[in-house]
Design a protein around this motif. Sequence first.
Motif, PDB file in Angstrom:
ATOM      1  N   GLY A 123       7.928  24.366   5.158  1.00 50.47           N
ATOM      2  CA  GLY A 123       8.269  24.866   6.484  1.00 50.47           C
ATOM      3  C   GLY A 123       9.673  24.464   6.874  1.00 50.47           C
ATOM      4  N   ASP A 124       9.878  24.323   8.175  1.00 46.77           N
ATOM      5  CA  ASP A 124      11.186  23.992   8.721  1.00 46.77           C
ATOM      6  C   ASP A 124      11.414  22.486   8.600  1.00 46.77           C
ATOM      7  OD1 ASP A 124      12.821  24.463  11.991  1.00 46.77           O
ATOM      8  OD2 ASP A 124      13.567  23.812  10.034  1.00 46.77           O
ATOM      9  N   ILE A 125      11.970  22.073   7.471  1.00 45.06           N
ATOM     10  CA  ILE A 125      12.141  20.650   7.185  1.00 45.06           C
ATOM     11  C   ILE A 125      13.571  20.376   6.767  1.00 45.06           C
ATOM     12  CG2 ILE A 125      11.434  18.710   5.741  1.00 45.06           C
ATOM     13  CD1 ILE A 125       8.776  20.216   5.270  1.00 45.06           C
ATOM     14  N   VAL A 126      14.232  19.492   7.491  1.00 47.00           N
ATOM     15  CA  VAL A 126      15.532  18.984   7.061  1.00 47.00           C
ATOM     16  C   VAL A 126      15.346  17.652   6.363  1.00 47.00           C
ATOM     17  CG1 VAL A 126      17.782  18.149   7.836  1.00 47.00           C
ATOM     18  CG2 VAL A 126      16.779  20.199   8.880  1.00 47.00           C
ATOM     19  N   SER A 127      14.523  16.802   6.947  1.00 46.96           N
ATOM     20  CA  SER A 127      14.241  15.510   6.342  1.00 46.96           C
ATOM     21  C   SER A 127      12.898  15.002   6.854  1.00 46.96           C
ATOM     22  CB  SER A 127      15.339  14.492   6.652  1.00 46.96           C
ATOM     23  OG  SER A 127      15.379  14.218   8.034  1.00 46.96           O
ATOM     24  N   ILE A 128      12.331  14.085   6.092  1.00 48.18           N
ATOM     25  CA  ILE A 128      11.075  13.436   6.464  1.00 48.18           C
ATOM     26  C   ILE A 128      11.284  11.935   6.368  1.00 48.18           C
ATOM     27  CG2 ILE A 128       8.616  13.175   5.977  1.00 48.18           C
ATOM     28  CD1 ILE A 128       8.690  15.920   4.619  1.00 48.18           C
ATOM     29  N   HIS A 129      11.009  11.221   7.445  1.00 47.43           N
ATOM     30  CA  HIS A 129      11.231   9.768   7.431  1.00 47.43           C
ATOM     31  C   HIS A 129      10.314   9.084   6.421  1.00 47.43           C
ATOM     32  CE1 HIS A 129      11.797   5.646   8.637  1.00 47.43           C
ATOM     33  NE2 HIS A 129      10.509   5.546   8.917  1.00 47.43           N
ATOM     34  N   ALA A 130       9.054   9.428   6.435  1.00 47.05           N
ATOM     35  CA  ALA A 130       8.097   8.798   5.520  1.00 47.05           C
ATOM     36  C   ALA A 130       6.908   9.726   5.319  1.00 47.05           C
ATOM     37  CB  ALA A 130       7.615   7.459   6.070  1.00 47.05           C
ATOM     38  N   MET A 131       6.299   9.605   4.168  1.00 48.34           N
ATOM     39  CA  MET A 131       5.036  10.313   3.933  1.00 48.34           C
ATOM     40  C   MET A 131       3.976   9.268   3.608  1.00 48.34           C
ATOM     41  SD  MET A 131       6.146  13.860   2.062  1.00 48.34           S
ATOM     42  CE  MET A 131       4.603  14.685   2.470  1.00 48.34           C
ATOM     43  N   GLU A 132       2.801   9.509   4.111  1.00 56.37           N
ATOM     44  CA  GLU A 132       1.764   8.486   4.092  1.00 56.37           C
ATOM     45  C   GLU A 132       0.413   9.082   3.718  1.00 56.37           C
ATOM     46  OE1 GLU A 132       2.390   7.781   8.187  1.00 56.37           O
ATOM     47  OE2 GLU A 132       3.733   6.075   7.879  1.00 56.37           O
ATOM     48  N   TRP A 133      -0.441   8.224   3.227  1.00 54.68           N
ATOM     49  CA  TRP A 133      -1.838   8.569   2.997  1.00 54.68           C
ATOM     50  C   TRP A 133      -2.713   7.663   3.858  1.00 54.68           C
ATOM     51  CZ3 TRP A 133      -3.576  12.712   0.417  1.00 54.68           C
ATOM     52  CH2 TRP A 133      -2.700  13.345  -0.468  1.00 54.68           C
ATOM     53  N   TYR A 134      -3.617   8.293   4.586  1.00 57.27           N
ATOM     54  CA  TYR A 134      -4.634   7.594   5.347  1.00 57.27           C
ATOM     55  C   TYR A 134      -5.992   7.948   4.753  1.00 57.27           C
ATOM     56  CZ  TYR A 134      -1.425   6.574   9.275  1.00 57.27           C
ATOM     57  OH  TYR A 134      -0.408   6.098  10.064  1.00 57.27           O
ATOM     58  N   ARG A 135      -7.001   7.186   5.131  1.00 56.22           N
ATOM     59  CA  ARG A 135      -8.364   7.559   4.765  1.00 56.22           C
ATOM     60  C   ARG A 135      -9.305   7.200   5.896  1.00 56.22           C
ATOM     61  NH1 ARG A 135      -9.576   3.341  -0.245  1.00 56.22           N
ATOM     62  NH2 ARG A 135      -9.878   1.434   1.005  1.00 56.22           N
ATOM     63  N   ARG A 136     -10.398   7.920   5.923  1.00 52.62           N
ATOM     64  CA  ARG A 136     -11.407   7.696   6.962  1.00 52.62           C
ATOM     65  C   ARG A 136     -12.786   7.751   6.341  1.00 52.62           C
ATOM     66  NH1 ARG A 136     -11.732  11.945  11.697  1.00 52.62           N
ATOM     67  NH2 ARG A 136     -12.780  13.100  10.047  1.00 52.62           N
ATOM     68  N   THR A 137     -13.572   6.742   6.641  1.00 51.75           N
ATOM     69  CA  THR A 137     -14.976   6.719   6.250  1.00 51.75           C
ATOM     70  C   THR A 137     -15.811   7.107   7.465  1.00 51.75           C
ATOM     71  OG1 THR A 137     -15.048   4.356   6.744  1.00 51.75           O
ATOM     72  CG2 THR A 137     -14.640   4.998   4.454  1.00 51.75           C
ATOM     73  N   PRO A 138     -17.045   7.565   7.260  1.00 56.35           N
ATOM     74  CA  PRO A 138     -17.883   8.000   8.382  1.00 56.35           C
ATOM     75  C   PRO A 138     -18.020   6.929   9.454  1.00 56.35           C
ATOM     76  CG  PRO A 138     -18.871   8.684   6.322  1.00 56.35           C
ATOM     77  CD  PRO A 138     -17.706   7.794   5.960  1.00 56.35           C
ATOM     78  N   GLY A 139     -17.784   7.332  10.688  1.00 54.80           N
ATOM     79  CA  GLY A 139     -17.928   6.417  11.800  1.00 54.80           C
ATOM     80  C   GLY A 139     -16.747   5.508  12.037  1.00 54.80           C
ATOM     81  N   ALA A 140     -15.718   5.644  11.234  1.00 55.17           N
ATOM     82  CA  ALA A 140     -14.556   4.758  11.364  1.00 55.17           C
ATOM     83  C   ALA A 140     -13.306   5.571  11.696  1.00 55.17           C
ATOM     84  CB  ALA A 140     -14.349   3.972  10.075  1.00 55.17           C
ATOM     85  N   LEU A 141     -12.272   4.852  12.110  1.00 54.85           N
ATOM     86  CA  LEU A 141     -10.991   5.489  12.365  1.00 54.85           C
ATOM     87  C   LEU A 141     -10.224   5.668  11.057  1.00 54.85           C
ATOM     88  CD1 LEU A 141      -9.885   3.421  15.498  1.00 54.85           C
ATOM     89  CD2 LEU A 141     -10.864   5.725  15.473  1.00 54.85           C
ATOM     90  N   ALA A 162       2.894  13.290   7.415  1.00 57.02           N
ATOM     91  CA  ALA A 162       4.352  13.308   7.358  1.00 57.02           C
ATOM     92  C   ALA A 162       4.880  12.751   8.678  1.00 57.02           C
ATOM     93  CB  ALA A 162       4.859  14.729   7.142  1.00 57.02           C
ATOM     94  N   ASP A 163       5.612  11.662   8.570  1.00 58.25           N
ATOM     95  CA  ASP A 163       6.090  10.931   9.752  1.00 58.25           C
ATOM     96  C   ASP A 163       7.527  11.313  10.067  1.00 58.25           C
ATOM     97  OD1 ASP A 163       7.281   7.675  10.408  1.00 58.25           O
ATOM     98  OD2 ASP A 163       6.079   8.885  11.777  1.00 58.25           O
ATOM     99  N   LYS A 164       7.760  11.734  11.301  1.00 53.03           N
ATOM    100  CA  LYS A 164       9.093  12.072  11.805  1.00 53.03           C
ATOM    101  C   LYS A 164       9.768  13.126  10.923  1.00 53.03           C
ATOM    102  CE  LYS A 164      11.120   8.581  13.603  1.00 53.03           C
ATOM    103  NZ  LYS A 164      11.890   7.333  13.730  1.00 53.03           N
ATOM    104  N   VAL A 165       9.232  14.316  10.969  1.00 53.02           N
ATOM    105  CA  VAL A 165       9.817  15.437  10.255  1.00 53.02           C
ATOM    106  C   VAL A 165      10.910  16.034  11.139  1.00 53.02           C
ATOM    107  CG1 VAL A 165       9.402  17.680   9.216  1.00 53.02           C
ATOM    108  CG2 VAL A 165       7.624  15.910   9.114  1.00 53.02           C
ATOM    109  N   VAL A 166      12.135  16.063  10.613  1.00 48.16           N
ATOM    110  CA  VAL A 166      13.266  16.602  11.367  1.00 48.16           C
ATOM    111  C   VAL A 166      13.459  18.064  10.980  1.00 48.16           C
ATOM    112  CG1 VAL A 166      15.727  16.428  11.817  1.00 48.16           C
ATOM    113  CG2 VAL A 166      14.369  14.347  11.459  1.00 48.16           C
ATOM    114  N   PRO A 167      13.369  18.971  11.950  1.00 45.65           N
ATOM    115  CA  PRO A 167      13.555  20.388  11.644  1.00 45.65           C
ATOM    116  C   PRO A 167      15.009  20.819  11.872  1.00 45.65           C
ATOM    117  CG  PRO A 167      12.747  20.163  13.861  1.00 45.65           C
ATOM    118  CD  PRO A 167      12.912  18.762  13.329  1.00 45.65           C
ATOM    119  N   ARG A 168      15.320  22.063  11.498  1.00 49.96           N
ATOM    120  CA  ARG A 168      16.666  22.585  11.764  1.00 49.96           C
ATOM    121  C   ARG A 168      16.881  22.734  13.264  1.00 49.96           C
ATOM    122  NH1 ARG A 168      14.654  25.409   7.584  1.00 49.96           N
ATOM    123  NH2 ARG A 168      15.696  25.215   5.575  1.00 49.96           N
TER     124      ARG A 168
END
Length: 121
Positions: free
Chosen positions: A26-44, A97-103
């Motif tokens: 998409g409209d991406i100039v830069s991305i500060h960081a990319m991350e992986w999260y996970r969630r188990t049932p009933g949890a954040l 995707a954390d802090k994606v800077v667009p055009r």
Amino acid sequence: QVQLVESEGGLVQPGGSLRLSCSASGDIVSIHAMEWYRRTPGALRVLVASITHHGYTSYSDPVKGRFTIHKDNANNTVYLQMDNLQPEDTAVYYCHADKVVPRQGAPGDYWGRGTQVTVSS
């Protein structure tokens, strides 16, 4: 707009390996960081691993030494190599995707839809 597309997870036996990928488009100039999260049932959702644009990585304690995050800046793709998987790794894994800077417009954060990883014999 930005879209994050994750690869499919799957069923893995304990001790096995799996690699997830996440491509941002998409409209991406830069991305500060990319991350992986996970969630188990009933949890954040909890942060599993992150990698900054400059390549700095960090991991949550439960996955240190077993998971590796790396990226391809040219293609805005991040990978999560998961080795020695254990039943407690069973979760829905989300790309972020954390802090994606667009055009044009203000930076924003984006999430993938999530992919199920199940570790079971």
